[in-house]
Design a protein around this motif. Structure first.
Motif, PDB file in Angstrom:
ATOM      1  N   PHE A  73      -6.750   0.908  -2.829  1.00  0.00           N
ATOM      2  CA  PHE A  73      -5.921  -0.278  -2.656  1.00  0.00           C
ATOM      3  C   PHE A  73      -6.743  -1.429  -2.069  1.00  0.00           C
ATOM      4  O   PHE A  73      -6.640  -2.572  -2.500  1.00  0.00           O
ATOM      5  CB  PHE A  73      -4.734   0.052  -1.745  1.00  0.00           C
ATOM      6  CG  PHE A  73      -3.726  -1.054  -1.636  1.00  0.00           C
ATOM      7  CD1 PHE A  73      -2.726  -1.205  -2.585  1.00  0.00           C
ATOM      8  CD2 PHE A  73      -3.782  -1.968  -0.581  1.00  0.00           C
ATOM      9  CE1 PHE A  73      -1.796  -2.227  -2.482  1.00  0.00           C
ATOM     10  CE2 PHE A  73      -2.865  -2.990  -0.478  1.00  0.00           C
ATOM     11  CZ  PHE A  73      -1.863  -3.122  -1.435  1.00  0.00           C
ATOM     12  N   LEU A  77       0.838  -1.200   0.000  1.00  0.00           N
ATOM     13  CA  LEU A  77       0.000   0.000   0.000  1.00  0.00           C
ATOM     14  C   LEU A  77       0.872   1.248   0.000  1.00  0.00           C
ATOM     15  O   LEU A  77       0.586   2.218  -0.707  1.00  0.00           O
ATOM     16  CB  LEU A  77      -0.922  -0.022   1.231  1.00  0.00           C
ATOM     17  CG  LEU A  77      -1.717   1.252   1.516  1.00  0.00           C
ATOM     18  CD1 LEU A  77      -2.575   1.643   0.330  1.00  0.00           C
ATOM     19  CD2 LEU A  77      -2.587   1.056   2.750  1.00  0.00           C
ATOM     20  N   PHE A 135       2.124   1.723  -3.476  1.00  0.00           N
ATOM     21  CA  PHE A 135       0.986   2.155  -4.315  1.00  0.00           C
ATOM     22  C   PHE A 135       0.716   3.653  -4.127  1.00  0.00           C
ATOM     23  O   PHE A 135       0.609   4.409  -5.095  1.00  0.00           O
ATOM     24  CB  PHE A 135      -0.239   1.321  -3.909  1.00  0.00           C
ATOM     25  CG  PHE A 135      -1.504   1.622  -4.658  1.00  0.00           C
ATOM     26  CD1 PHE A 135      -1.636   1.292  -6.004  1.00  0.00           C
ATOM     27  CD2 PHE A 135      -2.590   2.209  -4.014  1.00  0.00           C
ATOM     28  CE1 PHE A 135      -2.818   1.544  -6.693  1.00  0.00           C
ATOM     29  CE2 PHE A 135      -3.771   2.473  -4.694  1.00  0.00           C
ATOM     30  CZ  PHE A 135      -3.888   2.135  -6.033  1.00  0.00           C
ATOM     31  N   SER A 187      -7.438  -4.958  -3.862  1.00  0.00           N
ATOM     32  CA  SER A 187      -6.856  -6.170  -3.287  1.00  0.00           C
ATOM     33  C   SER A 187      -7.874  -7.055  -2.591  1.00  0.00           C
ATOM     34  O   SER A 187      -7.549  -8.141  -2.162  1.00  0.00           O
ATOM     35  CB  SER A 187      -5.738  -5.801  -2.309  1.00  0.00           C
ATOM     36  OG  SER A 187      -6.252  -5.027  -1.257  1.00  0.00           O
TER      37      SER A 187
END
Ligand SMILES: [Mn+2]
Length: 398
Positions: free
Chosen positions: A375, A353, A356, A379
């Motif tokens: 995220f 994360l 990201f 996910s």
């Protein structure tokens, strides 16, 4: 009032599935026998999509507990979670259960079934003989959003009660690898006790001068050196103003280091066998043997037959061999890097994360949709296509 804190059961954890169940059961039963309130700060389940078998394990555990006679009761509840029982077993989802906002996670299910009180972003008051404690839960939040949620919700202690703040987060002082992690001095002030989960080793620290406690997981997950200490849970007694750590019977874990400097594979095999023989026993401990050092010159890699040893001792030990620290002449196979030693596999997700969010920033991302939320969606949805569509919908406002 006696407040037990039990965490990170990881029911359904494939590798040590029976241990996870048995040790969670022992912790819950022991705690219920001597505490008035049970607080479970996340990761009851190992997976956000537990199979029916694993859900059944959780239902069995909590149904039996809910049939006990409890002297304390939940007398008020306000917030987002689920409260369909007055039994003082209070939980929040952890990293392993976290799903996108507005989607049911497995802790929600236990809350819906009335097996526990789900205190996700909620305040729960428990009363026993006129004494009241207030538990403020903050659950299932991506680390980079924790600050934002705390600022938005501004959790405050309730006057005239013993106040507990209850969450499941990475904490920078304990896991210093991402600046997004909350620091203990950023936690809301004024609470008498701070209860965290997520970190699988026992932690006794302070936040704003008050106890900040992490009981650690009830089951082994990472096989790091720090996990050799006994498993268990804390009980805080408001009458005494102090706490104790209560051990549970958990499978023994022995972490062994094997330096191989200059030896050849055959000798190393013999060393491994000796270590296993010396440390195995009837209680079938988990033995992790970490091999490090330089292999004898001329050998390009460490080719050893460990399966035979593992099999031969399989009644008296669970053997795992780590060889990342093995070096060969002219190069290294070493990976090192124990930076996230105390946390669990979910920290990899937190790390992801971080990457990201960093990439989004680099690319000039400026929408008010939080990177953590995106995220989570990307996910946690079962189907990639659906997840991407959902995320694009949010981004483009469709
Ligand atoms: Mn965990």
């Amino acid at each position: 009032m006696r407040i037990a804190m039990l965490s990170d059961f990881h029911l359904g954890y494939e590798r040590f599935r029976e241990d996870a169940y048995r040790q969670a059961k022992e912790a819950l039963e022991t705690a219920a026998a001597s505490a008035d309130v049970l607080l479970i700060p996340g990761d009851i389940f190992d997976n956000r999509h537990p199979t029916p078998d694993v859900l059944a394990e959780a239902i069995n555990l909590f149904r039996d507990l809910s049939r006990r006679t409890w002297k304390a009761h939940v007398v008020s509840f306000a917030g987002e979670g689920r409260s369909y029982t007055s039994i003082p077993i209070i939980a929040i989802p952890g990293t392993h259960e976290r799903r996108a906002e507005g989607v049911e996670d497995p802790v929600d299910l236990l809350g819906l079934a009335g097996l526990l009180v789900d205190a996700t972003n909620a305040s729960v008051v428990v009363e026993k003989d006129g004494e009241k404690i207030a538990v403020r839960g903050l659950g299932g939040i991506a680390d980079d959003r924790f600050r934002e949620i705390v600022a938005r919700e501004n959790p405050k202690p309730v006057e005239g009660m013993f106040n507990v703040l209850f969450f499941h987060q990475s904490v920078y002082e304990l896991l210093p690898f991402d600046k997004n992690f909350i620091r203990t001095d950023e936690l809301p002030k004024g609470f008498d006790l701070y209860v965290n989960g997520h970190i699988h080793g026992k932690v006794e620290a302070k936040a704003h001068g008050k106890p900040f406690l992490i009981s650690g997981s009830t089951v082994l997950t990472q096989l790091k050196a720090g996990e050799q200490e006994p498993k268990g849970f804390f009980i805080y007694d408001t009458a005494v103003g102090g706490y104790t750590f209560n051990r549970i019977r958990s499978r023994r874990f022995v972490f062994l280091k094997l330096k191989i400097d200059g030896r050849e594979p055959g000798q190393i095999e013999g060393e491994i066998e000796r270590l296993v023989r010396e440390n195995c026993s009837d209680d079938k401990p988990i033995l992790r043997i970490e091999i490090s050092g330089k292999l004898k010159a001329g050998y390009k890699n460490l080719q050893i037959e460990t399966q035979e040893i593992v099999r031969r001792f399989s009644d008296n030990a669970i053997v795992e061999i780590g060889r990342d620290g093995v070096e060969v002449a002219g190069g290294s196979q070493s990976q090192g890097g124990d930076g996230i030693a105390l946390s669990d596999g979910a920290s990899i997700k937190d790390y992801g994360l971080g990457v990201f969010a960093e990439r989004l920033r680099e690319n000039g991302y400026s929408l008010d949709r939080n990177p953590g939320e995106l995220f989570d969606i990307l996910s946690s949805e079962g189907s990639k296509e659906k997840a991407v569509k959902h995320a694009m919908g949010l981004l483009l406002g469709q």
